[in-house]
Scaffold this motif. Structure first.
Motif, short mmCIF file in Angstrom:
data_model
loop_
_atom_site.label_atom_id
_atom_site.label_comp_id
_atom_site.label_asym_id
_atom_site.label_seq_id
_atom_site.Cartn_x
_atom_site.Cartn_y
_atom_site.Cartn_z
N SER A 156 -7.75 -0.15 11.26
CA SER A 156 -6.33 -0.35 10.65
C SER A 156 -5.83 -1.57 9.49
CB SER A 156 -4.98 -0.44 11.94
OG SER A 156 -5.15 -1.70 12.88
N SER A 157 -5.27 -0.76 8.59
CA SER A 157 -5.47 -1.79 7.72
C SER A 157 -3.83 -1.58 7.08
CB SER A 157 -6.44 -1.82 6.48
OG SER A 157 -7.03 -1.81 6.81
N PHE A 158 -3.65 -2.53 5.77
CA PHE A 158 -2.50 -2.32 5.13
C PHE A 158 -3.20 -2.88 3.67
CE2 PHE A 158 -0.21 -4.73 8.43
CZ PHE A 158 1.15 -3.60 8.56
N LEU A 159 -1.88 -1.28 3.06
CA LEU A 159 -3.00 -1.13 0.78
C LEU A 159 -1.00 -2.11 0.63
CD1 LEU A 159 -3.32 -0.90 -1.64
CD2 LEU A 159 -2.76 1.42 -1.17
N LEU A 160 -1.19 -2.54 0.19
CA LEU A 160 -0.20 -3.91 -0.88
C LEU A 160 -0.08 -3.22 -2.00
CD1 LEU A 160 -0.39 -7.23 1.18
CD2 LEU A 160 0.29 -5.35 2.24
N CYS A 161 1.39 -3.05 -2.33
CA CYS A 161 1.56 -3.27 -4.52
C CYS A 161 2.16 -4.47 -4.67
CB CYS A 161 1.95 -2.10 -4.26
SG CYS A 161 1.21 -0.68 -3.56
N GLY A 162 2.54 -5.23 -5.90
CA GLY A 162 2.87 -5.78 -6.62
C GLY A 162 4.15 -5.05 -7.75
N GLU A 163 4.68 -5.93 -8.39
CA GLU A 163 5.27 -4.94 -9.00
C GLU A 163 4.72 -4.34 -10.37
OE1 GLU A 163 7.25 -8.85 -11.43
OE2 GLU A 163 8.27 -9.12 -9.00
N GLY A 164 5.01 -3.56 -11.31
CA GLY A 164 4.85 -2.67 -12.04
C GLY A 164 4.12 -1.35 -11.51
N ILE A 165 3.53 -1.15 -10.09
CA ILE A 165 3.08 -0.20 -9.54
C ILE A 165 3.81 0.76 -8.79
CG2 ILE A 165 1.22 0.44 -7.76
CD1 ILE A 165 0.30 -1.06 -9.32
N ASN A 166 3.65 1.63 -9.27
CA ASN A 166 5.25 3.49 -8.62
C ASN A 166 3.85 3.64 -6.66
OD1 ASN A 166 6.51 5.45 -8.32
ND2 ASN A 166 5.81 6.22 -9.56
N PRO A 167 5.06 3.13 -6.28
CA PRO A 167 4.89 3.27 -4.73
C PRO A 167 4.98 5.37 -4.56
CG PRO A 167 6.35 2.43 -5.14
CD PRO A 167 6.16 2.24 -5.80
N GLN A 168 5.64 5.20 -5.00
CA GLN A 168 5.52 7.01 -4.57
C GLN A 168 4.43 7.79 -5.03
OE1 GLN A 168 8.34 5.21 -5.75
NE2 GLN A 168 9.23 5.24 -4.46
N HIS A 169 3.24 7.40 -6.22
CA HIS A 169 2.10 7.44 -7.00
C HIS A 169 1.42 7.14 -5.94
CE1 HIS A 169 -0.44 9.12 -9.20
NE2 HIS A 169 -0.87 7.87 -9.59
N VAL A 170 1.63 6.43 -5.49
CA VAL A 170 0.37 5.67 -4.68
C VAL A 170 0.22 6.21 -3.25
CG1 VAL A 170 -0.21 3.65 -2.94
CG2 VAL A 170 0.30 3.40 -5.48
N ARG A 171 1.75 6.71 -2.80
CA ARG A 171 1.71 7.22 -1.73
C ARG A 171 0.78 8.63 -2.38
NH1 ARG A 171 3.92 6.38 3.22
NH2 ARG A 171 5.77 5.04 2.01
N GLN A 172 0.92 9.48 -2.54
CA GLN A 172 0.18 10.48 -3.16
C GLN A 172 -0.90 10.45 -3.05
OE1 GLN A 172 2.50 11.99 -6.97
NE2 GLN A 172 3.40 13.87 -5.73
N VAL A 173 -1.63 9.03 -3.91
CA VAL A 173 -2.82 9.67 -3.93
C VAL A 173 -3.63 9.10 -2.28
CG1 VAL A 173 -4.55 7.72 -4.80
CG2 VAL A 173 -2.62 8.58 -6.25
N LEU A 174 -2.71 8.00 -1.87
CA LEU A 174 -3.22 8.02 -0.54
C LEU A 174 -3.00 9.16 0.69
CD1 LEU A 174 -1.18 4.86 1.15
CD2 LEU A 174 -4.00 5.11 0.41
N ASN A 175 -2.73 10.11 0.37
CA ASN A 175 -1.64 11.11 0.98
C ASN A 175 -3.03 12.21 0.92
OD1 ASN A 175 -0.32 10.52 2.39
ND2 ASN A 175 1.25 11.78 1.13
N LEU A 176 -3.84 11.77 -0.64
CA LEU A 176 -4.93 12.92 -0.67
C LEU A 176 -6.27 12.65 0.00
CD1 LEU A 176 -5.54 12.28 -4.45
CD2 LEU A 176 -5.05 14.27 -3.47
N THR A 177 -6.19 11.98 0.58
CA THR A 177 -8.12 11.42 1.58
C THR A 177 -7.46 11.29 3.36
OG1 THR A 177 -7.46 9.29 0.76
CG2 THR A 177 -9.29 11.46 -0.07
N GLN A 178 -5.84 10.56 3.55
CA GLN A 178 -5.82 9.91 4.33
C GLN A 178 -5.59 11.19 5.18
OE1 GLN A 178 -4.35 5.65 6.11
NE2 GLN A 178 -2.42 6.68 5.02
N THR A 179 -5.68 11.09 6.47
CA THR A 179 -5.42 12.18 7.54
C THR A 179 -4.11 12.11 7.46
OG1 THR A 179 -5.66 12.59 10.07
CG2 THR A 179 -5.10 10.11 9.77
N THR A 180 -3.54 13.72 8.25
CA THR A 180 -2.54 13.79 8.55
C THR A 180 -1.16 13.82 9.98
OG1 THR A 180 -3.40 16.41 8.75
CG2 THR A 180 -2.44 15.61 6.70
N SER A 181 -2.73 13.37 10.94
CA SER A 181 -2.45 12.90 11.79
C SER A 181 -3.30 11.82 12.28
CB SER A 181 -3.73 14.19 12.95
OG SER A 181 -3.91 14.97 13.24
#
Length: 485
Positions: free
Chosen positions: A236-261
């Protein structure tokens, strides 16, 4: 940090409500709260099995959170001083890959030290980005790679103005930190994103008198292994974002490989661990540092061993040092770090994090006990007396070998390959990974030239008992090499 907000643990509270509702489960998992697997329930406990549940409306959905997971993410972002935070249940590997794949695409350059974890180079294999390596400094006496010199980073950015990002280890496995604020400042002046692998730096956010954290330094993204030093469950881990990063895009990228379960056991462990560190982190990590400093002093009194610390700081390749790390150099007692690792485990019942050619690392936390620290020190004293050697001839004296990158990792990984004996592979281009695990830093990565020095290192590590991984050949006698460039 809003301490009132940090007292909440939304996922934990939702799971307790769910458990108390006595809902009849006609969904997955099939063990049905443990009733379908009695042996596992007896081993793990009924409470654990009853909260090993699937995504449902009251518990939210990790891929598209709108309620309790979303609230927990916002509280975590507040705790870490980030603009956004994502719960990661595929290990920090997924967080590191999510960072790189969020800002880089095929052909984009990413600047990084070569002593990165394999997850970073795996990301390049997947997305097709091209590495520009900044060789870390090397301490020849200790045989370890250090941080990146700010001058070397500046040079790499100026020579590669089209680079999209730079990846920084903060800290390294051995506790070495680079000048993170300086790197962020210069990179941002040149429109380069700063991504930070903080797998071993959770405590930087919650302890006092620690090296600067990625978010405090103004980095764009950081991958934080809560399970390593933060008290959550493994993976278990965290991915952190600072200013200037689009979190909605990051979630889409994470959902390419992270489990749906997503495992709610992992999610709740992150939620509760974050709460604990937010409220009690200063005391927890003060105790950790106290234990580590005591162990360092006592081990150095034994002679031969060298438990190194902030005396190494030179404000260049060693800009700062993580005081919780108990990294110990062993070569002066005539033993490889992996040999001390094996002796501690097999003869003294002590499990440390890893041993390499010249050093070992013991992870210290507030969960340790003073008597266990004393046992480690006493065991090292006895190992020196019983197994130490005055003759150091034949011992390998360096941990990091500068690579020659011939082709990009993705091209090498997906090329036509053939298998050769490692002993006969000198001069060829590597088509796979070779690494000691832990720590998982590649000795060879796809696309790199195999040299005699590297072959000797691999054979020596194998002889000393390091667990070598990454090759298709499970016995690690052969290596896949690129047939045609």
């Amino acid at each position: 940090m809003n301490l009132l907000l940090q007292q909440k643990a939304p996922i934990f509270e939702a799971l307790k409500r769910h458990k108390g509702n006595r809902v009849v489960p006609f969904d997955v998992p099939g063990h049905k709260g443990g009733r379908g697997n009695k042996e596992l329930t007896e081993f793990l406990g009924e409470n654990c099995m009853k909260v090993d549940v699937n995504s449902m409306k009251p518990l939210d959905n990790l891929c598209h959170p709108t309620s309790v997971i979303r609230e927990a993410e916002q509280i975590a972002a507040d705790a870490f001083g980030a603009e956004a935070a994502f719960f990661i249940v595929n290990g920090t590997t997924a967080a590191v890959q999510g960072m790189i794949m969020s800002v880089c695409k095929t052909g984009d350059k990413v600047i990084m030290p070569r002593n990165v974890h394999r997850s970073a180079i795996n990301a390049l294999v997947v997305c097709g980005a091209v590495p520009v390596y900044v060789n870390p400094g090397v301490n020849k006496e200790l045989g370890i790679p250090l941080g990146m010199s700010l001058e070397e980073v500046k040079k790499a950015i100026l020579e590669n103005p089209e680079a999209k990002a730079i990846l920084v280890n903060n800290p390294t496995y051995y506790g070495i930190c680079s000048d993170l604020r300086g790197i962020v400042s210069f990179a941002h002046e040149h429109n380069v994103k700063v991504l930070v692998d903080e797998a071993h730096g959770t405590h930087f956010y919650f302890g006092e008198n620690m090296p600067v954290s990625a978010m405090a330094a103004g980095a764009d993204m950081a991958a934080v292994s809560m399970h390593k030093t933060g008290g959550s469950l493994t993976q278990s881990s965290f991915l952190l974002c600072g200013e200037g990063i689009n979190p909605q895009h990051v979630r889409q990228v994470l959902n390419l490989t992270q489990t749906t379960s997503g495992s709610y056991l992992l999610l709740v462990s992150l939620d509760v661990a974050r709460k604990n560190l937010s409220l009690n982190g200063k005391e927890i990590f003060a105790k950790t540092v106290e234990y580590a400093e005591y162990a360092r002093q006592e081990i150095n009194k034994l002679g031969g061993y060298y438990a190194f610390g902030n005396e190494l700081i030179d404000y260049d390749c060693i800009f700062d040092f993580d005081p919780t790390k108990l990294s110990v150099h062993t070569r002066n007692v005539g033993l490889a770090g992996i040999e001390v690792y094996d002796l501690l485990r097999d003869e003294y019942g002590i499990q440390i994090e890893f041993g390499d050619i010249s050093n070992f690392l013991a992870i210290i936390s507030a969960g340790d006990r003073a008597m266990e620290i004393e046992r480690l020190i006493a065991s090292l004293s006895e190992i020196k007396r019983l197994y130490g050697k005055n003759d150091k001839s034949g011992m390998f004296d360096h941990e990091y070998i500068n690579p020659e990158v011939v082709i990009a990792p993705q091209q090498a990984f997906y090329s036509d390959k053939k298998s050769l004996l490692i002993k006969k592979s000198v001069g060829q281009i590597c088509g796979e990974f070779v690494m000691c695990y832990p720590p998982g830093i590649p000795i060879l990565a796809p696309g790199e030239r195999i040299t005699e020095d590297i072959v000797n290192y691999i054979l020596y590590a194998k002889e000393k008992g390091c667990l070598l991984t990454g090759t298709e050949d499970m016995a690690v006698n052969n290596i896949n090499i690129v047939e045609r460039v």
